[in-house]
Design an enzyme around this catalytic site. Structure first.
Site, PDB file in Angstrom:
ATOM      1  N   ASP A 546       0.830  -1.202   0.000  1.00  0.00           N
ATOM      2  CA  ASP A 546       0.000   0.000   0.000  1.00  0.00           C
ATOM      3  C   ASP A 546       0.863   1.250   0.000  1.00  0.00           C
ATOM      4  OD1 ASP A 546      -2.205   1.552   0.049  1.00  0.00           O
ATOM      5  OD2 ASP A 546      -2.897   0.954   2.032  1.00  0.00           O
ATOM      6  N   LYS A 617      -6.841  11.061  11.396  1.00  0.00           N
ATOM      7  CA  LYS A 617      -6.396  10.394  10.165  1.00  0.00           C
ATOM      8  C   LYS A 617      -7.334  10.626   8.987  1.00  0.00           C
ATOM      9  CE  LYS A 617      -5.499   5.994   7.921  1.00  0.00           C
ATOM     10  NZ  LYS A 617      -5.447   4.522   8.015  1.00  0.00           N
ATOM     11  N   ASP A 798      -4.227   2.871  -5.238  1.00  0.00           N
ATOM     12  CA  ASP A 798      -2.857   3.137  -4.801  1.00  0.00           C
ATOM     13  C   ASP A 798      -2.290   1.969  -4.003  1.00  0.00           C
ATOM     14  OD1 ASP A 798      -4.449   3.406  -2.604  1.00  0.00           O
ATOM     15  OD2 ASP A 798      -3.659   5.340  -1.957  1.00  0.00           O
TER      16      ASP A 798
END
Length: 896
Positions: A546, A617, A798
């Site tokens: 990742d 986050k 991604d």
């Protein structure tokens, strides 16, 4: 021939429209406090729908013939099941009493449909009277029942999209039926046209009259407007809501002149689910390689790819359509992009039979370390009470039930598909793109872009004996699945070595239940166990790597921000280093800002906030994808707070539901949380001013283009021209009546001559970054192909996956492709120059340049002696030092 059109209209839904055939047994809902689940009869493999597909798969016909049959029959499952119920056929193990009750219900529904049509209450859908009522019922229930389970946020159900989908399917089924009837009549007319016998002449005249009527109906049907189609869908959805006990279409007033419409289960939904093969799918994995997409020299699609029916009938385009950015539907393709799509779709997979066997054992413990359910195997027992709970929108049971049922539908679909595919030698996933050039894998629950359950059940068909690199990668992935991905690779490897005896003891439930991703950890453990027992073990498990804060990786590279690049792991690092974690590193700044803010009397309570990584986050991660201060506020409130009370004199109040974030006895005002959201939002830009400069530059460019009435265009690194033009929409009301009940529809219509400035600005940066995501994948795939390297490859935007032995190669390709995008300091200048060209193309001599060839302003005639002047932002000058690109290849954690 009729059935394939069922698949056309799933496209508007998110990729999570998961699907397959599954049938539940009629045992009572098991108490979920019990750690063990009875799973033997969870998915009956002798249901009619399941066997229909299974028998095709296991037949002796060629793979191509089987694939074609699967595609045709898949879309008829609901109709097959309802027909079986009407004829009182049932599979072994199903509920005989429930089946009889349903047969009576469906016979009554058929009468209601016939009455509805005969009285002309078909909401202006020509030709629907030619469809079998059982087919209409199957279309409506086949969409509404999964819809009522799928959406966990009941107050934001996209019911208009559901009505449109049902209306479109009914429209095209009617078109098919009319074509079929016209064909039969034309054949008969051709046979008798030259006969002079009176009886045949009379038949000829009658048939030609009917033929004209059919053709006229067909013409009207094909010209049906969008709002009429929605009305049709609403009409039949509402009719079955009024006349059945499966679901209820409800409307709730939430403010003056504002209401929400939603669909909830009713009493007999469980009985229906227990007696039917539930379908919610576009497609199953293909048992042959998907057909290739082909373009001509003008970069237009000349041959559709993917499924056989898609190739024959052009059902689904390669690029998913955009309602908001409608001009994108006419954009061209290019060879590099189409080649990448064809490459990704040719990767073969198989089912991880060991995982499938493990999770369907009687003794499988279906709870993780926090006592959360891992796999949802039953509809929520209180589903029929949802309507009662909806009387109080704050009732926590609403979210509990809808979230549970959404996961149940998703997980059931995944396991059902896995059971269908378990004996298939190899299967494939179709691949599509959006208008930004981003890749999406198959609209099927079981795919590499699915959740943890889906990924744990997938293996690459082509395996390899693990070498040293592969074994190391497998161990690191095992530690990642356990939750140690923030530690150094060296520490992760040490942890696996120290705990290897526990990890490979598969019956040791405790260790894998402790993992953050227990099913993926279990899949890794099975691979390590295989290698430990035999060093010649062939590994098939996809290893996922990742990217770190991928949006910020792209933006930091655009402006050569060395400090930000270091925090998102673009710079040199070793296996002994811990990966940098931007979210944690921003926390001290946020705490300091909160401390300053809490000195104000009205914000004193903010000092009681404990700023944890989980609090910041999501907001920080989504800033580059268009999140605003208000958006971060909504995120924080939905996850960490609940409303305490409403006092008109002092405003809205909240209490924290997470004691790790704040004491539950502390009350926060709306202003408190809005300020907290603002602090989180601004923290990134205060710490990294270059990022703020870039955001301001992009926003100013988009604002000017809106003033000039121009869309935003840019060229990807592989040469695809992308256009963003969000139109303004106007709302208008439509009214329809069903069973003497009035239904008002609030519809939207795009004004294709106008541009929405707000949407253009808000959406550009995330869309631009997403196009760079897609570019990275196109470039690396074309490099792999050009070099002739044989490598299994999958991607989730991604996140990148390959065989363990090839992880080092894939990491290198990803980095090289990223470097190709940003390898010199002219990336932003090229973007700016293309914008200049677009402006000059429209305004010609009214576009004014300085001596260096930089566009400075545009003059627009306003009918006076002094024209309007619109200044163009200057090109953004960035640091030309390319230190970032020199170090990326030496970063251990660029992808982690």
């Amino acid at each position: 021939m009729i059935k394939f059109y069922f698949t056309t209209f799933h496209m508007k839904f998110p990729a999570r429209l998961f699907s397959t055939s599954f049938t539940l047994n009629n045992t009572n809902i098991i108490n979920e406090k019990d750690v063990k689940y009875i799973t033997k009869n969870f998915l009956l493999e002798n249901s009619n729908g399941f066997n229909l597909i299974k028998n095709i798969i296991n037949s002796d016909e060629t793979s191509e013939v089987k694939q074609n049959k699967i595609e045709v029959e898949l879309n008829n499952i609901w109709h097959t099941e309802i027909t079986d119920i009407l004829q009182k056929k049932r599979s072994l193990g199903l509920d005989a009493i429930g089946s009889s009750i349903l047969a009576k219900d469906f016979h009554n529904l058929i009468g209601d449909i016939e009455n509805f049509i005969n009285k002309g209450r078909t909401n202006k859908l020509p030709g629907v009277e030619y469809l079998k009522p059982s087919l209409i019922i199957s279309i409506v229930l086949g969409k509404v029942i999964p819809f009522s389970l799928r959406h966990s946020d009941i107050f934001n159900q996209p019911t208009h999209s559901l009505f449109a989908e049902i209306g479109k399917i009914l429209k095209y089924q009617s078109i098919f039926e009319l074509h079929h009837r016209i064909g039969l009549i034309q054949n008969r007319v051709e046979e008798i046209k030259n006969y002079t016998e009176k009886k045949l002449v009379s038949e000829f005249n009658k048939l030609t009259k009917v033929l004209d009527e059919y053709k006229n109906t067909l013409k009207n049907l094909e010209e049906l407007s969008g709002e009429s189609i929605i009305k049709v869908g609403l009409g039949f959805t509402a009719l079955l809501s009024e006349t059945s006990e499966f679901y209820s279409l409800e409307e709730q007033i939430i403010a003056k002149n504002k209401s929400i419409r939603y669909i909830i289960p009713k009493n007999k939904l469980k009985t229906l689910i227990n007696n039917i093969t539930l379908m919610d799918t576009i497609e199953l994995p293909m048992i042959i390689p998907p057909l290739e997409w082909k373009i001509d020299d003008n970069e237009k699609i000349i041959e559709y790819g993917g499924t056989i029916l898609n190739n024959k009938h052009r059902i689904r385009p390669l690029r998913t359509k955009s309602v908001e950015n409608s001009d994108a539907n006419d954009m061209t393709y290019n060879k590099e992009l189409v080649d990448a799509v064809n490459f990704k779709s040719k990767i073969p997979y198989t089912i991880n039979l060991k995982i499938l066997d493990f999770i369907t054992r009687d003794e499988f413990i279906n709870r993780d370390k926090k006592d959360n359910v891992i796999i949802y195997k039953h509809i929520h027992p209180d589903s029929a009470l949802l309507g009662e709970y909806m009387k109080d929108r704050k009732n926590p049971k609403i979210s509990e039930i809808t979230t549970h049922n959404s996961k149940f539908l998703y997980h059931s679909s995944i396991i059902s598909i896995a059971k269908l595919m378990k004996d298939v030698k190899e299967f494939y996933m179709t691949v599509f793109i959006d208008w930004r050039g981003r890749f999406y894998t198959s609209s099927c629950a079981l795919n590499i872009q699915g959740g943890e359950l889906a990924r744990s059940l997938l293996l690459f068909k082509e395996g390899q004996k693990l070498n040293d690199i592969g074994l190391k990668a497998l161990k690191i992935y095992t530690a990642n699945a356990f939750g140690l991905d923030k530690r150094s690779k060296e520490e992760r490897l040490d942890w696996v070595e120290q705990n290897l005896h526990k990890i490979i003891d598969i019956d040791n439930y405790e260790i894998w239940r402790e993992a953050d991703e227990p099913l993926l950890f279990l899949a890794c453990a099975l691979e390590l166990k295989g290698y430990n027992e035999d060093p010649n073990f062939i590994s098939h498990l996809p290893i996922l790597m990742d990217a770190t804060c991928n949006g910020l990786q792209h933006l930091s590279a655009m402006v050569n921000d060395f400090v930000l690049a270091e925090k998102v792991n673009l710079l040199k690092s070793t296996e002994n280093d811990n990966p940098r974690d931007l979210y944690s590193e921003v926390i001290p700044h946020i705490k300091q800002e909160i401390l300053e803010a809490s000195k104000s009397y009205e914000h004193t309570n903010l000092e009681r906030i404990n700023v944890e990584r989980c609090l910041v986050k999501r907001g920080l991660m989504t800033i580059t994808y268009g999140a605003t201060e208000r958006g971060i506020y909504d995120q924080i409130v939905s996850k960490f707070f609940q409303k305490d009370e409403w006092n008109k004199t002092v405003g809205l109040h909240f209490v924290c539901i997470d004691s790790d974030i704040a004491p539950k006895d502390v009350v926060f005002t709306q202003k408190n949380i809005l300020l907290l959201s603002k602090i989180i939002y601004n923290s990134l830009f205060k710490i990294h001013p270059n990022l703020n400069t870039l955001m301001v530059y992009f926003n100013s460019i988009v604002k000017v283009l809106c003033e000039l009435d121009l869309p935003v265009n840019w060229v990807t690194p592989y040469g695809l021209v992308i256009q963003q033009k969000y139109n303004k929409f106007t709302k208008y009301n439509e009214t329809t009546y069903v069973a003497s009940k009035r239904y008002k529809l609030v519809l939207r219509k795009a004004d294709t001559t106008s541009i929405s400035k707000q949407k253009q600005i808000q959406a550009f940066i995330p869309n631009f970054v997403h196009s760079m995501d897609g570019s990275n994948i196109v470039l690396l795939i074309n490099t792999i192909r050009d070099e002739g390297r044989k490598i299994n490859f999958a991607s989730i935007h991604d996140c990148f996956a390959t065989h363990a032995n090839d992880t080092a190669w894939l990491s290198w390709y990803v980095k090289q492709s990223f470097i190709r995008i940003y390898s010199d300091s002219s990336f932003l200048r090229r973007f700016h120059n293309y914008i200049q060209l677009r402006i000059q193309a429209k305004y010609g001599e009214d576009a004014h340049f300085d001596k260096d060839g930089v566009l400075t302003h545009v003059t627009i005639d306003n009918g006076t002696d002094i024209p309007d002047r619109i200044d163009i932002p200057k090109p953004l000058v960035v640091n030309k030092d390319n230190k970032i690109y020199k170090e990326i290849l030496h970063s251990e954690y660029f992808i982690n």
